[in-house]
Design a protein around this motif. Structure first.
Motif, PDB file in Angstrom:
ATOM      1  N   ASP A 315     -18.819 -40.040 -21.290  1.00 50.57           N
ATOM      2  CA  ASP A 315     -18.582 -39.266 -22.379  1.00 50.57           C
ATOM      3  C   ASP A 315     -19.362 -37.862 -22.420  1.00 50.57           C
ATOM      4  N   GLU A 316     -20.536 -37.804 -21.992  1.00 53.01           N
ATOM      5  CA  GLU A 316     -21.200 -36.486 -22.092  1.00 53.01           C
ATOM      6  C   GLU A 316     -20.621 -35.487 -21.085  1.00 53.01           C
ATOM      7  N   ARG A 317     -20.010 -35.876 -20.250  1.00 57.21           N
ATOM      8  CA  ARG A 317     -18.892 -35.017 -19.463  1.00 57.21           C
ATOM      9  C   ARG A 317     -18.042 -34.382 -20.052  1.00 57.21           C
ATOM     10  N   HIS A 318     -17.537 -35.076 -21.070  1.00 58.37           N
ATOM     11  CA  HIS A 318     -16.372 -34.747 -21.830  1.00 58.37           C
ATOM     12  C   HIS A 318     -16.458 -34.175 -23.253  1.00 58.37           C
ATOM     13  N   GLY A 319     -17.709 -34.021 -23.735  1.00 59.68           N
ATOM     14  CA  GLY A 319     -17.998 -33.265 -25.078  1.00 59.68           C
ATOM     15  C   GLY A 319     -18.047 -34.519 -25.988  1.00 59.68           C
ATOM     16  N   PHE A 320     -18.715 -33.747 -27.109  1.00 67.10           N
ATOM     17  CA  PHE A 320     -18.909 -34.435 -28.435  1.00 67.10           C
ATOM     18  C   PHE A 320     -17.757 -34.633 -29.624  1.00 67.10           C
ATOM     19  N   ARG A 321     -17.367 -35.653 -29.896  1.00 70.35           N
ATOM     20  CA  ARG A 321     -16.223 -35.960 -30.733  1.00 70.35           C
ATOM     21  C   ARG A 321     -16.841 -35.819 -32.238  1.00 70.35           C
ATOM     22  N   TRP A 379     -26.118 -31.160 -24.670  1.00 66.43           N
ATOM     23  CA  TRP A 379     -24.912 -31.446 -23.672  1.00 66.43           C
ATOM     24  C   TRP A 379     -23.692 -31.702 -24.713  1.00 66.43           C
ATOM     25  N   ALA A 380     -23.732 -31.468 -25.791  1.00 65.66           N
ATOM     26  CA  ALA A 380     -22.663 -31.815 -26.737  1.00 65.66           C
ATOM     27  C   ALA A 380     -21.776 -30.754 -27.038  1.00 65.66           C
ATOM     28  N   LYS A 381     -20.992 -30.493 -26.000  1.00 62.03           N
ATOM     29  CA  LYS A 381     -19.958 -29.333 -26.316  1.00 62.03           C
ATOM     30  C   LYS A 381     -18.672 -29.958 -27.230  1.00 62.03           C
ATOM     31  N   PRO A 382     -18.169 -29.072 -27.873  1.00 62.12           N
ATOM     32  CA  PRO A 382     -17.105 -29.762 -28.624  1.00 62.12           C
ATOM     33  C   PRO A 382     -15.732 -30.272 -27.895  1.00 62.12           C
ATOM     34  N   TYR A 383     -15.456 -31.617 -27.932  1.00 61.41           N
ATOM     35  CA  TYR A 383     -14.518 -32.023 -27.646  1.00 61.41           C
ATOM     36  C   TYR A 383     -13.114 -31.353 -27.841  1.00 61.41           C
ATOM     37  N   ILE A 384     -12.360 -31.053 -27.006  1.00 63.30           N
ATOM     38  CA  ILE A 384     -11.001 -30.681 -27.428  1.00 63.30           C
ATOM     39  C   ILE A 384      -9.999 -31.516 -26.857  1.00 63.30           C
ATOM     40  N   ASP A 385     -10.092 -31.633 -25.442  1.00 62.54           N
ATOM     41  CA  ASP A 385      -9.199 -32.742 -24.986  1.00 62.54           C
ATOM     42  C   ASP A 385      -9.712 -33.394 -23.580  1.00 62.54           C
ATOM     43  N   VAL A 386      -9.463 -34.274 -23.005  1.00 66.45           N
ATOM     44  CA  VAL A 386     -10.000 -35.012 -21.921  1.00 66.45           C
ATOM     45  C   VAL A 386     -10.270 -33.853 -20.798  1.00 66.45           C
ATOM     46  N   ASN A 387      -9.652 -32.833 -20.662  1.00 65.55           N
ATOM     47  CA  ASN A 387      -9.880 -31.908 -19.488  1.00 65.55           C
ATOM     48  C   ASN A 387     -10.769 -30.518 -20.118  1.00 65.55           C
ATOM     49  N   ARG A 388     -10.584 -30.429 -21.611  1.00 62.48           N
ATOM     50  CA  ARG A 388     -11.268 -29.235 -21.948  1.00 62.48           C
ATOM     51  C   ARG A 388     -12.497 -29.571 -23.290  1.00 62.48           C
ATOM     52  N   GLN A 389     -13.470 -28.717 -23.077  1.00 61.64           N
ATOM     53  CA  GLN A 389     -14.347 -28.545 -24.140  1.00 61.64           C
ATOM     54  C   GLN A 389     -14.741 -27.187 -24.422  1.00 61.64           C
ATOM     55  N   GLY A 390     -15.324 -27.133 -25.943  1.00 58.02           N
ATOM     56  CA  GLY A 390     -15.672 -25.991 -26.475  1.00 58.02           C
ATOM     57  C   GLY A 390     -16.845 -25.319 -25.853  1.00 58.02           C
ATOM     58  N   LYS A 391     -17.230 -24.205 -26.629  1.00 55.78           N
ATOM     59  CA  LYS A 391     -18.487 -23.422 -25.937  1.00 55.78           C
ATOM     60  C   LYS A 391     -19.765 -24.414 -26.036  1.00 55.78           C
ATOM     61  N   THR A 744      -5.229 -40.468 -18.451  1.00 56.83           N
ATOM     62  CA  THR A 744      -6.089 -39.732 -17.675  1.00 56.83           C
ATOM     63  C   THR A 744      -7.513 -39.758 -18.131  1.00 56.83           C
ATOM     64  N   LEU A 745      -8.193 -39.945 -17.026  1.00 58.60           N
ATOM     65  CA  LEU A 745      -9.675 -39.974 -17.720  1.00 58.60           C
ATOM     66  C   LEU A 745     -10.313 -38.637 -17.378  1.00 58.60           C
ATOM     67  N   GLY A 746      -9.249 -37.762 -17.044  1.00 58.52           N
ATOM     68  CA  GLY A 746      -9.893 -36.294 -16.771  1.00 58.52           C
ATOM     69  C   GLY A 746      -9.471 -35.765 -15.256  1.00 58.52           C
ATOM     70  N   ARG A 747      -9.165 -34.699 -15.094  1.00 62.16           N
ATOM     71  CA  ARG A 747      -8.777 -34.142 -13.806  1.00 62.16           C
ATOM     72  C   ARG A 747      -9.729 -34.274 -12.734  1.00 62.16           C
TER      73      ARG A 747
END
Length: 835
Positions: A315-321, A379-391, A744-747
């Motif tokens: 979860d931390e690798r993919h951002g904060f929802r 660690w909590a970049k904003p979650y965009i989708d499973v492959n992208r996070q915000g700033k 997908t879990l992410g690329r």
């Protein structure tokens, strides 16, 4: 004078008439009711309605199932003060009457005459035993007569101690608690020996009306009843004045204590419950069965933590929802919401009350404050989708706001921002020698979803399936040094009007590749060509022999890439064959079932025994008695099974044991697992899979600093499922991660960085302080130096030569002349075999 005598005479005649009438009525009632009374002798063999309890192999309570919570205790276990409290509350003349208290009955009669209704029954403890065990609770005279007659019979046949023991174990004390031990656990989370005097008095006040005097429902009445009982105890000389004063001034401490679970393993509990009900029926819920599983509590705890940590890391690798709720700034709403929001696993709900430049202040569920530093949430970049996070956030206000309901974990004294995972993971561990399951976690939160992904989720296994493809190849005559071309290939399929262009995960190709390297580098094209050369039917036959479900296997070349959808349990079962030397075992989780300290079921597993056909080294001249099953299992070792080793590791047990004067008979008694793989093939595959750890996709496991580990990663197309399955000869564990609805879990998610860390965290605990135990090299194996590029025997002057192991008959002959290596493996191929 004559008038006085006449009055006296009349009074005597009246008294005689009353006595005679009473005697007549009593005799008539006895003659009428006694034939229908139950036998009091049955109380000696009473079987209390006791729930089903499930334990780990080391006696940790996992779960309890049943309508009634009850833990029967012996009279000698009950503290004297607790008995005194019940005597003061219910029957202070218990030890002096013969089952019926005339004074109490007279008092009840006066109340009936004066009020016109039954106010109190005048029941003694003995009469309550009669009512609780044999009669209904209907308040009618006929039941009271039966109660009296039974009480007299009980007193005639049982001792006072036996009657008191029955009473204390039978009475209902509210909140599903039957008996004093269950009540002590429910209200105070203690055993009866740990209760204080005021707590004992509180419990003793419950039998009169468990709902009215329940301290969890009506504390005022419960305290009045408690203090009245303490006063009675003082009056009767059971406690001193100082004890009474201290007890009545003690604040109440009763709170609801749920099931006293010692080991959190809900998926295990549900698996076992279903199996027990299938074996014993619904009577299992009430007949006092104790089920002892194969679960190792230390391994189960490690599995719980490993799954939790692995999903949080993902979860931390993919951002904060974002927060679960935004509650505004109402303190009352914060408190009420926290009260109604339960912790899930290690994740505790909190409300953000203040946000500063370098930290956030939180309110915990109990209302106390906590501080979360920015370091624990950056660690909590904003979650965009499973492959992208915000700033990346620069300060806490970029992440949370006052009134946010969020989740946190407590780690080493710090509070870390977390969130409920959307992905799922599962792990199963078992002993390869007999299939005993030592740990299972079927998902992140059983109470949110009872779906057990270990036994119910059919998922594609990807490259974790490749060891079976290589096993078939070695079994058919290939070697670890056989060269297979890792090069692009296109298969045409006229029926589908399409093409299949399989690729390696890094989109690269490496040319002629030894089987060993193809496995530890997980080369897809190598696996496809191996299956093509070995044959699909031949490979499927072998896979079926290993105990894996053939009906779930595709009958085409995609089999080589793990397109089969199977459960983690099925994959783990196949891996146990690789781990135990080539024997097919059957997983099991119930070790034995006891009722009233008598074993009514004992597991009889198949045992992987490499030396069972050999004569034991130790001989004996006299009969020896040893445990018939567990002793054999525990005695197997690489050095072979000996009678001496069994007797040393397993104490003589007369119950269910085996007596023999012939040590050879000990080996015959083992329920041997069938050998389904040549032990030399098994040894070579195990040796190749060890390189997955030392040089291949499983290199992270080198952190365990062991040389006996082997395994394989697995990642499916689009990273929908990731796996790691690994073992040494003593323990096998399989980990899966993915979404319940496949996506997908992410690329960048692979078995190596998502599933393998979970396996490592588990094995770090499971194998701690355990010696290394590699499979022994069997006869018929030779080791020789080869050229790593050609796979042929190395020339004496070659400096890059490496050692390789072969079956004797398949070892290459030294030929020190240049030869062209053929890598044309296409042969005759039917495109219809692809799908």
């Amino acid at each position: 004078m004559k008038k006085a005598v006449s009055v006296i005479r009349f009074g005597l005649w009246c008294a005689l008439a009353v006595f005679s009438g009473t005697l007549l009525i009593g005799s008539s009632a006895y003659l009428f009711l006694s034939p229908s009374l139950p036998s009091v002798d049955s109380l000696r063999d009473i079987n209390f309605q006791t729930p089903l309890r499930i334990y780990s192999a080391d006696n940790k309570l996992i779960a309890e199932f049943g309508e009634k919570r009850r833990t029967p205790v012996d009279f000698e276990q009950v503290p004297k003060e607790l008995i005194d409290a019940f005597l003061a509350a219910e029957d202070d003349r218990f030890y002096s009457h013969n089952g019926v208290d005339i004074v109490g009955l007279a008092r009840a009669t006066v109340q009936l005459v004066s009020t016109g209704s039954i106010q109190s029954g005048g029941s003694t403890i003995t009469m309550q035993v009669a009512k609780n065990f044999f009669l209904s609770h209907e308040r009618v005279f006929s039941r009271k007569f039966n109660e009296i007659l039974l009480a007299l019979e009980i007193e005639r046949k049982l001792s006072k101690q036996e009657i008191m023991e029955l009473y204390l174990n039978k009475i209902y004390l509210g909140n599903r608690a039957y008996g004093i031990e269950a009540a002590a656990q429910v209200y105070y989370g203690k055993t009866i020996q740990e209760l204080t005097l005021p707590q004992m008095a509180m419990i003793a006040g419950l039998p009169k009306a468990p709902s009215r005097y329940n301290p969890l429902v009506n504390l005022t009445r419960a305290l009045e009843r408690r203090d009245w009982i303490l006063g009675r105890m003082k009056t009767l000389g059971m406690i001193s004045e100082p004890q009474y004063t201290f007890a009545v001034n003690t604040p109440p401490t009763a709170t609801f204590h749920g099931l006293p679970v010692e080991l959190e393993a809900p998926y295990v509990a549900e698996m076992v419950r279903m199996e027990v009900i299938e074996k014993l029926g619904t009577a299992a819920y009430t007949d006092g069965y104790k089920v002892y599983t194969t679960i190792n509590s230390a391994q189960q705890k490690a599995a719980n933590l490993a799954i939790d940590k692995g999903l949080q890391a993902y979860d931390e690798r993919h951002g904060f929802r974002g927060p679960e709720l935004q509650l505004g700034e109402s303190l009352e709403i914060w408190q009420q919401t926290l009260k109604n929001t339960s912790p899930i696993g290690s994740l505790e709900p909190v409300v953000v009350t203040e946000v500063h430049e370098d930290r956030a202040i939180l309110m915990l569920r109990d209302g106390s404050p906590a501080v979360m530093d920015f370091e624990q949430m950056k660690w909590a970049k904003p979650y965009i989708d499973v492959n992208r996070q915000g700033k990346a956030p620069k300060q806490p206000s970029d992440i949370v706001a006052v009134g946010d309901l969020i989740r946190v974990r407590h780690i080493d004294g710090t509070v870390r921002l977390s969130q409920l995972p959307e992905a799922q993971a599962a792990i199963v561990a078992m002993q390869p020698k007999d299939g005993a399951i030592t740990a299972i976690v079927g998902g992140f939160n059983f109470y949110d979803s009872k779906y057990n992904r270990v036994t119910q989720a059919n998922r594609q296994v990807g490259s974790a399936f490749k060891p079976f493809i290589y096993t078939a190849a070695i079994n058919k005559g290939m070697t670890a040094a056989t060269l297979i071309n890792d090069a692009p290939v296109v298969f045409n399929d006229d029926q589908l009007e399409s093409h299949w262009r399989p690729q390696n995960d890094n989109q690269k190709f490496y040319g002629p590749t030894r089987l060993r390297k193809g496995l530890y580098r997980s080369r897809n094209l190598v696996s496809i060509r191996i299956l093509q050369r070995t044959g699909i039917d031949y490979t499927l036959d072998l896979i079926e022999q290993l105990g894996m479900p053939r009906d779930k296997m595709p009958d085409n070349l995609s089999l080589s890439l793990g397109s089969a959808g199977i459960t983690p349990m099925e994959l783990a079962t196949g891996y146990t064959v690789l781990a135990n030397g080539g024997f097919r075992i059957e997983p099991y989780i119930i070790q034995h079932i006891d009722q009233l300290d008598k074993t009514i079921y004992q597991a009889d597993p198949l045992i992987a025994c490499r030396n069972c056909d050999e004569t034991p080294e130790a001989e004996t001249s006299s009969a020896q008695t040893i445990p018939a099953e567990e002793g054999f299992a525990a005695g197997f070792s690489e050095e072979g099974l000996t009678l001496e080793s069994i007797l040393e590791e397993n104490p003589i047990n007369p119950d269910g044991s085996l007596t023999t004067t012939d040590p050879k008979e000990l080996l015959k008694s083992v329920k041997k697992a069938p050998r389904v793989m040549d032990e030399r093939v098994n040894y070579i595959v195990y040796d190749m899979m060890k390189d997955v750890i030392t040089e291949g996709t499983g290199r992270r496991a080198k952190a365990l600093n062991r040389n006996d580990l082997a395994g394989k990663t697995g990642t499916t197309n689009d990273q929908r499922d990731v796996w790691f399955s690994g073992f040494n000869p003593e323990l096998q564990a399989t980990v899966w991660m993915g979404f319940d609805q496949p996506k997908t879990l992410g690329r960048w998610e692979y078995g190596a960085n998502a599933a393998l860390p979970v396996w490592i965290d588990f094995m770090k605990v499971a194998l701690a302080n355990k010696p290394e135990t590699s499979l022994p090299q069997p006869d018929g194996i030779v080791t020789m130096k080869i050229n790593p590029e050609t796979g042929k025997p190395a020339r004496p002057d070659e400096t890059n030569a490496i050692f390789e192991v072969f079956r004797t008959e398949n070892a290459p002959k030294p030929e020190f002349e240049d030869e062209e290596t053929s890598t044309n493996d296409n042969g005759d191929f039917n495109p219809g075999d692809i799908f």
